[in-house]
Design a protein around this motif. Structure first.
Motif, PDB file in Angstrom:
ATOM      1  N   VAL A  33      -6.156  21.098  25.991  1.00  0.00           N
ATOM      2  CA  VAL A  33      -6.422  19.714  25.209  1.00  0.00           C
ATOM      3  C   VAL A  33      -6.528  18.818  26.165  1.00  0.00           C
ATOM      4  O   VAL A  33      -5.943  18.473  27.198  1.00  0.00           O
ATOM      5  CB  VAL A  33      -5.180  19.673  24.268  1.00  0.00           C
ATOM      6  CG1 VAL A  33      -5.451  18.187  23.498  1.00  0.00           C
ATOM      7  CG2 VAL A  33      -4.901  20.656  23.451  1.00  0.00           C
ATOM      8  N   ALA A  34      -7.953  18.309  26.056  1.00  0.00           N
ATOM      9  CA  ALA A  34      -8.134  17.185  27.091  1.00  0.00           C
ATOM     10  C   ALA A  34      -7.974  15.722  26.125  1.00  0.00           C
ATOM     11  O   ALA A  34      -8.531  15.735  25.034  1.00  0.00           O
ATOM     12  CB  ALA A  34      -9.835  17.339  27.397  1.00  0.00           C
ATOM     13  N   LEU A  35      -7.150  14.756  26.536  1.00  0.00           N
ATOM     14  CA  LEU A  35      -6.836  13.722  26.051  1.00  0.00           C
ATOM     15  C   LEU A  35      -7.410  12.409  26.618  1.00  0.00           C
ATOM     16  O   LEU A  35      -7.188  12.416  27.912  1.00  0.00           O
ATOM     17  CB  LEU A  35      -5.283  13.566  26.151  1.00  0.00           C
ATOM     18  CG  LEU A  35      -4.479  14.742  25.553  1.00  0.00           C
ATOM     19  CD1 LEU A  35      -2.930  14.834  26.031  1.00  0.00           C
ATOM     20  CD2 LEU A  35      -4.493  14.590  23.806  1.00  0.00           C
ATOM     21  N   PHE A  36      -7.765  11.429  25.973  1.00  0.00           N
ATOM     22  CA  PHE A  36      -8.492  10.134  26.394  1.00  0.00           C
ATOM     23  C   PHE A  36      -7.849   9.129  25.718  1.00  0.00           C
ATOM     24  O   PHE A  36      -8.075   8.798  24.341  1.00  0.00           O
ATOM     25  CB  PHE A  36      -9.808  10.224  26.147  1.00  0.00           C
ATOM     26  CG  PHE A  36     -10.428  11.547  27.011  1.00  0.00           C
ATOM     27  CD1 PHE A  36     -10.915  11.440  28.181  1.00  0.00           C
ATOM     28  CD2 PHE A  36     -10.687  12.707  26.434  1.00  0.00           C
ATOM     29  CE1 PHE A  36     -11.501  12.604  29.022  1.00  0.00           C
ATOM     30  CE2 PHE A  36     -11.169  13.858  26.849  1.00  0.00           C
ATOM     31  CZ  PHE A  36     -11.708  13.748  28.223  1.00  0.00           C
ATOM     32  N   ASN A  37      -7.148   8.154  26.193  1.00  0.00           N
ATOM     33  CA  ASN A  37      -6.811   6.839  25.839  1.00  0.00           C
ATOM     34  C   ASN A  37      -7.909   5.971  25.214  1.00  0.00           C
ATOM     35  O   ASN A  37      -9.070   6.035  26.004  1.00  0.00           O
ATOM     36  CB  ASN A  37      -6.040   6.073  26.853  1.00  0.00           C
ATOM     37  CG  ASN A  37      -4.595   6.462  26.825  1.00  0.00           C
ATOM     38  OD1 ASN A  37      -3.990   6.665  25.999  1.00  0.00           O
ATOM     39  ND2 ASN A  37      -4.014   6.817  28.229  1.00  0.00           N
ATOM     40  N   GLY A  38      -7.716   5.367  24.284  1.00  0.00           N
ATOM     41  CA  GLY A  38      -8.720   4.353  23.856  1.00  0.00           C
ATOM     42  C   GLY A  38      -8.736   3.117  24.831  1.00  0.00           C
ATOM     43  O   GLY A  38      -7.958   2.871  25.445  1.00  0.00           O
TER      44      GLY A  38
END
Length: 130
Positions: free
Chosen positions: A29-34
């Motif tokens: 799971v690749a997670l990216f902050n706004g």
């Protein structure tokens, strides 16, 4: 701003983590902050290779919830590998109802960079959880 060397080191570390997670869990799971302009988002890498499922992407929640949504999406696909796109899934995650929507492949380049690296191609199916 990161130097080219820092950026290369970050990518190498991320790529190693992706490969490790796919080997151990079947996907990453690749997670990216706004960033104040674009919302937080997350997507899977490896579902298609490991299970033949579409990759999943989700937007707009905190990173922990995004991670949970994608894991629950994978569990739902375990039960129903070809989800019905015309229906929702009530109580998908606690009180959240959810449905899947096909992601237009012309939008992949906007979000699925590490997935394209993993597959060495933009040729993989993807569904958005909404």
């Amino acid at each position: 701003m990161a130097t080219p060397e820092e950026h290369a080191a970050h990518n190498a570390e991320a790529e190693q983590r992706i490969l490790s997670d796919v080997k151990e869990h079947g996907f990453h799971v690749a997670l990216f902050n706004g960033d104040g302009y674009s919302p937080s988002f997350a997507y899977t890498i490896g579902l298609y290779k490991t299970y033949g499922y579409p990759e999943l992407i989700c937007f707009g929640f905190g990173l922990d919830l995004l991670h949970s949504v994608l894991w629950e999406g994978k569990r739902l696909l375990d039960k129903q590998p070809k989800p019905d796109l015309g229906v929702g899934y009530p109580d998908f995650l606690q009180d959240f109802d959810m449905r899947f929507v096909i992601v237009d492949p012309t939008r992949y380049q906007d979000y699925f960079g590490y997935a394209a690296w993993f597959y060495d191609s933009w040729d993989f199916p993807a569904l958005q959880t909404v």
